[in-house]
Scaffold this motif. Structure first.
Motif, PDB file in Angstrom:
ATOM      1  N   VAL A   1       0.831  -1.204   0.000  1.00 12.36           N
ATOM      2  CA  VAL A   1       0.000   0.000   0.000  1.00 12.36           C
ATOM      3  C   VAL A   1       0.866   1.254   0.000  1.00 12.36           C
ATOM      4  O   VAL A   1       0.611   2.201  -0.756  1.00 12.36           O
ATOM      5  N   ARG A   2       1.882   1.278   0.820  1.00  6.74           N
ATOM      6  CA  ARG A   2       2.781   2.445   0.822  1.00  6.74           C
ATOM      7  C   ARG A   2       3.411   2.657  -0.548  1.00  6.74           C
ATOM      8  O   ARG A   2       3.543   3.797  -1.023  1.00  6.74           O
ATOM      9  N   ALA A   3       3.795   1.560  -1.198  1.00  9.08           N
ATOM     10  CA  ALA A   3       4.464   1.662  -2.498  1.00  9.08           C
ATOM     11  C   ALA A   3       3.519   2.188  -3.575  1.00  9.08           C
ATOM     12  O   ALA A   3       3.908   3.035  -4.394  1.00  9.08           O
ATOM     13  N   VAL A   4       2.268   1.712  -3.613  1.00  6.01           N
ATOM     14  CA  VAL A   4       1.355   2.174  -4.662  1.00  6.01           C
ATOM     15  C   VAL A   4       0.889   3.600  -4.395  1.00  6.01           C
ATOM     16  O   VAL A   4       0.612   4.351  -5.339  1.00  6.01           O
ATOM     17  N   ILE A   5       0.817   3.990  -3.130  1.00  9.28           N
ATOM     18  CA  ILE A   5       0.524   5.395  -2.824  1.00  9.28           C
ATOM     19  C   ILE A   5       1.653   6.278  -3.341  1.00  9.28           C
ATOM     20  O   ILE A   5       1.419   7.329  -3.951  1.00  9.28           O
ATOM     21  N   GLU A   6       2.887   5.858  -3.110  1.00 13.97           N
ATOM     22  CA  GLU A   6       4.038   6.601  -3.623  1.00 13.97           C
ATOM     23  C   GLU A   6       4.003   6.668  -5.146  1.00 13.97           C
ATOM     24  O   GLU A   6       4.427   7.670  -5.747  1.00 13.97           O
TER      25      GLU A   6
ATOM     26  N   ARG B   1      -5.776  -7.848   7.317  1.00 15.16           N
ATOM     27  CA  ARG B   1      -5.020  -7.282   6.198  1.00 15.16           C
ATOM     28  C   ARG B   1      -5.661  -5.970   5.723  1.00 15.16           C
ATOM     29  O   ARG B   1      -4.954  -5.027   5.349  1.00 15.16           O
ATOM     30  N   ILE B   2      -6.979  -5.913   5.717  1.00 12.82           N
ATOM     31  CA  ILE B   2      -7.655  -4.665   5.357  1.00 12.82           C
ATOM     32  C   ILE B   2      -7.307  -3.571   6.361  1.00 12.82           C
ATOM     33  O   ILE B   2      -7.044  -2.412   5.983  1.00 12.82           O
ATOM     34  N   ALA B   3      -7.288  -3.925   7.637  1.00 13.41           N
ATOM     35  CA  ALA B   3      -6.912  -2.955   8.663  1.00 13.41           C
ATOM     36  C   ALA B   3      -5.470  -2.479   8.465  1.00 13.41           C
ATOM     37  O   ALA B   3      -5.160  -1.294   8.676  1.00 13.41           O
ATOM     38  N   GLU B   4      -4.583  -3.378   8.049  1.00  9.22           N
ATOM     39  CA  GLU B   4      -3.199  -2.991   7.768  1.00  9.22           C
ATOM     40  C   GLU B   4      -3.142  -2.001   6.614  1.00  9.22           C
ATOM     41  O   GLU B   4      -2.376  -1.022   6.655  1.00  9.22           O
ATOM     42  N   ALA B   5      -3.933  -2.262   5.572  1.00 13.12           N
ATOM     43  CA  ALA B   5      -3.968  -1.346   4.426  1.00 13.12           C
ATOM     44  C   ALA B   5      -4.473   0.015   4.848  1.00 13.12           C
ATOM     45  O   ALA B   5      -3.912   1.062   4.460  1.00 13.12           O
ATOM     46  N   ARG B   6      -5.532   0.036   5.644  1.00 13.87           N
ATOM     47  CA  ARG B   6      -6.090   1.302   6.114  1.00 13.87           C
ATOM     48  C   ARG B   6      -5.078   2.067   6.960  1.00 13.87           C
ATOM     49  O   ARG B   6      -4.894   3.274   6.799  1.00 13.87           O
ATOM     50  N   ALA B   7      -4.408   1.367   7.863  1.00  7.48           N
ATOM     51  CA  ALA B   7      -3.432   2.026   8.729  1.00  7.48           C
ATOM     52  C   ALA B   7      -2.264   2.591   7.926  1.00  7.48           C
ATOM     53  O   ALA B   7      -1.783   3.700   8.204  1.00  7.48           O
ATOM     54  N   ALA B   8      -1.810   1.843   6.918  1.00  6.24           N
ATOM     55  CA  ALA B   8      -0.695   2.325   6.095  1.00  6.24           C
ATOM     56  C   ALA B   8      -1.095   3.579   5.322  1.00  6.24           C
ATOM     57  O   ALA B   8      -0.307   4.531   5.203  1.00  6.24           O
ATOM     58  N   ALA B   9      -2.315   3.598   4.805  1.00 10.97           N
ATOM     59  CA  ALA B   9      -2.791   4.775   4.075  1.00 10.97           C
ATOM     60  C   ALA B   9      -2.950   5.965   5.006  1.00 10.97           C
ATOM     61  O   ALA B   9      -2.566   7.096   4.663  1.00 10.97           O
ATOM     62  N   ASP B  10      -3.506   5.722   6.178  1.00 12.23           N
ATOM     63  CA  ASP B  10      -3.676   6.812   7.141  1.00 12.23           C
ATOM     64  C   ASP B  10      -2.329   7.397   7.537  1.00 12.23           C
ATOM     65  O   ASP B  10      -2.185   8.620   7.664  1.00 12.23           O
ATOM     66  N   ALA B  11      -1.342   6.525   7.721  1.00  8.45           N
ATOM     67  CA  ALA B  11      -0.012   6.998   8.097  1.00  8.45           C
ATOM     68  C   ALA B  11       0.615   7.835   6.993  1.00  8.45           C
ATOM     69  O   ALA B  11       1.389   8.767   7.265  1.00  8.45           O
ATOM     70  N   ALA B  12       0.254   7.510   5.740  1.00  2.44           N
ATOM     71  CA  ALA B  12       0.767   8.269   4.598  1.00  2.44           C
ATOM     72  C   ALA B  12      -0.049   9.535   4.341  1.00  2.44           C
ATOM     73  O   ALA B  12       0.326  10.346   3.487  1.00  2.44           O
ATOM     74  N   GLY B  13      -1.172   9.684   5.048  1.00  6.43           N
ATOM     75  CA  GLY B  13      -2.005  10.870   4.875  1.00  6.43           C
ATOM     76  C   GLY B  13      -2.836  10.851   3.613  1.00  6.43           C
ATOM     77  O   GLY B  13      -3.228  11.912   3.114  1.00  6.43           O
ATOM     78  N   VAL B  14      -3.131   9.659   3.100  1.00  2.00           N
ATOM     79  CA  VAL B  14      -3.909   9.529   1.868  1.00  2.00           C
ATOM     80  C   VAL B  14      -5.245   8.860   2.181  1.00  2.00           C
ATOM     81  O   VAL B  14      -5.285   7.825   2.862  1.00  2.00           O
TER      82      VAL B  14
END
Length: 268
Positions: A97-102, A130-143
């Motif tokens: 998730v972090r990589a595709v946001i980038e 896993r969905i919660a992990e995706a959400r947390a990663a996006a939230d941490a990235a501010g997206v």
């Protein structure tokens, strides 16, 4: 998070309200540019098409690094929002998730199939984590990432009441932070209408033999995509043209091709 990503994320989320969102699936820069030029308000990638175009089989055969690189090229080719098919997350959902946001994507499809031939679907609880992990990663990235939770209950030969199983997964996935529910393999309008009344906007994968978009919208579908179907049609044309050229030495399949100048200018 860049201002462009922020704007596209807001636009993409808003597209799930009101009229049905139609997402033709792209697999490279040219297909994405053509889809945008045809009037699409957003572009979805197809993992199968991207994998095939890069010399690998679908079902995580391409790997995260190459898939993300392809997503970045597609994002750069269009001005509309892009949602990325990240399959089962390549063994590291948060990192993917972090990589595709980038790379510039503002949405993902995350499936509960583990990406291994013959392997059973992940349990509801495992996929919810896993969905919660995706959400947390996006939230941490501010997206404000749109997490489309794909369930393969209708593709994996699950026994028993499949509709009830999907309904329960929708509930669990929504609680975990999913924004949408994607149910490929389901085309029965009554079942679709029932799921459309659930906790998540419903995404249906259509194609030849499926009800038209208008009927799907009437049943309550929020989003319609076609998976690898456009890529398969393009490759079918390539196979027919090559067969005709090599077999009979003629060129009829090549008639009606896109204008060179138009295609070239889309990527200029």
């Amino acid at each position: 998070m860049t201002p462009t990503t922020d704007t596209r994320a807001a636009r993409f989320r808003a597209l799930h309200q009101g009229t049905v969102l139609v997402l033709p699936n792209a697999w490279d820069a040219a297909s994405a540019a053509l889809i945008e030029a045809a009037g699409a308000q957003a572009v979805a990638t197809t993992s199968a098409g991207v994998s095939w175009a890069n010399g690998a089989p679908d079902a995580q055969g391409l790997g995260r690094e190459r898939m993300v690189a392809a997503v970045a090229v597609i994002v750069a080719a269009v001005t509309v929002p892009v949602t990325a098919d990240i399959e089962s997350g390549y063994g590291d959902v948060a990192g993917t998730v972090r990589a595709v946001i980038e790379a510039g994507a503002v949405g993902v499809n995350l499936e509960d199939s583990p990406g291994l031939d013959g392997a059973p679907l992940l349990s509801r609880g495992d996929q919810a984590r896993r969905i919660a992990e995706a959400r947390a990663a996006a939230d941490a990235a501010g997206v404000d990432l749109f997490v489309n939770a794909r369930t393969d209950v209708y593709l994996a030969g699950v026994l028993g009441d499949r509709l009830a199983e999907v309904e329960e997964r929708a509930r669990v996935y929504a609680e975990a932070g999913a924004d949408g529910l994607f149910v490929p393999g389901l085309l029965d309008l009554d079942a679709i209408a029932r799921l459309a009344g659930g906790p998540l906007p419903l995404n249906v994968m259509a194609g030849p033999g499926a009800p038209p978009v208008e009927r799907l919208a009437e049943a309550g579908v929020a989003r319609v995509s076609v998976g690898s179907a456009i890529a398969q049609a393009a490759y079918a044309c390539a196979a027919r043209a090559a067969g005709e050229l090599l077999g009979g030495g003629t060129y009829e399949t090549l008639a009606g091709g896109l204008d060179y100048g138009r295609l070239n200018s889309l990527l200029g």
